[in-house]
Design a protein around this motif. Structure first.
Motif, mmCIF file in Angstrom:
data_model
loop_
_atom_site.group_PDB
_atom_site.id
_atom_site.type_symbol
_atom_site.label_atom_id
_atom_site.label_comp_id
_atom_site.label_asym_id
_atom_site.label_seq_id
_atom_site.Cartn_x
_atom_site.Cartn_y
_atom_site.Cartn_z
ATOM 1 N N GLU A 86 0.757 -1.318 0.499
ATOM 2 C CA GLU A 86 -0.310 0.045 -0.062
ATOM 3 C C GLU A 86 0.511 1.363 -0.060
ATOM 4 O OE1 GLU A 86 -2.632 -0.021 3.933
ATOM 5 O OE2 GLU A 86 -3.476 -1.975 2.333
ATOM 6 N N VAL A 87 2.446 0.827 -0.693
ATOM 7 C CA VAL A 87 3.354 2.209 0.103
ATOM 8 C C VAL A 87 3.444 2.550 -1.359
ATOM 9 C CG1 VAL A 87 5.719 2.294 1.095
ATOM 10 C CG2 VAL A 87 4.261 1.980 2.112
ATOM 11 N N GLU A 88 3.312 3.510 -1.830
ATOM 12 C CA GLU A 88 3.493 4.508 -2.779
ATOM 13 C C GLU A 88 4.678 5.198 -2.996
ATOM 14 O OE1 GLU A 88 0.813 6.556 -4.808
ATOM 15 O OE2 GLU A 88 -0.143 4.953 -5.543
ATOM 16 N N GLY A 89 6.328 5.567 -3.653
ATOM 17 C CA GLY A 89 7.324 6.350 -3.346
ATOM 18 C C GLY A 89 8.591 6.631 -4.497
ATOM 19 N N ARG A 90 9.423 7.003 -4.168
ATOM 20 C CA ARG A 90 10.542 7.176 -4.845
ATOM 21 C C ARG A 90 11.827 7.791 -4.110
ATOM 22 N NH1 ARG A 90 11.660 12.746 -6.392
ATOM 23 N NH2 ARG A 90 10.278 14.065 -5.632
ATOM 24 N N LEU A 91 12.779 7.778 -4.635
ATOM 25 C CA LEU A 91 14.093 8.315 -4.083
ATOM 26 C C LEU A 91 14.030 8.940 -4.841
ATOM 27 C CD1 LEU A 91 16.871 7.416 -1.852
ATOM 28 C CD2 LEU A 91 17.329 5.942 -3.749
ATOM 29 N N THR A 92 14.475 10.726 -3.727
ATOM 30 C CA THR A 92 15.742 11.692 -4.723
ATOM 31 C C THR A 92 16.604 11.328 -4.928
ATOM 32 O OG1 THR A 92 15.425 13.085 -2.420
ATOM 33 C CG2 THR A 92 13.572 13.211 -3.463
ATOM 34 N N ARG A 93 17.637 12.412 -5.774
ATOM 35 C CA ARG A 93 18.726 12.232 -6.357
ATOM 36 C C ARG A 93 19.973 12.481 -4.650
ATOM 37 N NH1 ARG A 93 20.768 15.295 -10.606
ATOM 38 N NH2 ARG A 93 20.299 14.580 -12.754
ATOM 39 N N LEU A 94 18.989 12.969 -3.893
ATOM 40 C CA LEU A 94 20.070 13.640 -3.045
ATOM 41 C C LEU A 94 19.617 12.621 -1.868
ATOM 42 C CD1 LEU A 94 19.569 17.557 -2.668
ATOM 43 C CD2 LEU A 94 21.281 16.194 -3.700
#
Length: 134
Positions: free
Chosen positions: A52-60
């Motif tokens: 149920e989790v959505e997300g992303r990893l930023t460049r930093l």
């Protein structure tokens, strides 16, 4: 969902982009069917099925996750004004055993104490547990 081990680690919830004192430690744990985060007082901040989790990893190296419409910015280490993890948080993490060390680049190790690598490892773990990540 792929098979994965149980992990727990202290990460920091960046509640404010500008106020370092609001970057607070959380015990983030992942076990089969559950992603859970607890604050210094042992209060549950996040509890959800990883699918149920959505997300992303930023460049930093900030892991941005959304759980039931709430967005959380998680980072691998706090700032100079951030509170230290509580003894209860340290004990909770040690009860899980040691997580394998995250391999990071030299710049991340020197300037960020490996925080970016730790969050990349969490991104991979969550993806393996069925989270919708990009």
């Amino acid at each position: 969902m792929s098979e994965y081990a149980v992990y727990a680690e202290i990460v920091y919830w960046r509640r404010s982009l500008w106020n370092g004192a609001r970057c607070v430690p959380l015990v983030l744990s992942l076990s089969p069917g559950e992603l859970r985060a607890e604050d210094r007082d042992g209060q549950v901040v996040v509890q959800s099925d990883p699918r149920e989790v959505e997300g992303r990893l930023t460049r930093l190296g900030t892991l941005l996750i959304t759980v039931r419409g709430e967005r959380y910015a998680l980072v691998g280490r706090g700032g100079g004004l951030s509170p230290a993890p509580s003894p209860g948080q340290r004990a909770a993490v040690s009860a899980f055993g040691a997580s394998p060390p995250a391999a990071g680049g030299a710049v991340d190790q020197v300037f960020n104490a490996g925080a970016g690598a730790r969050m990349r490892a969490w991104h991979t773990r969550l993806g393996g547990a069925g989270a919708r990540l990009w």
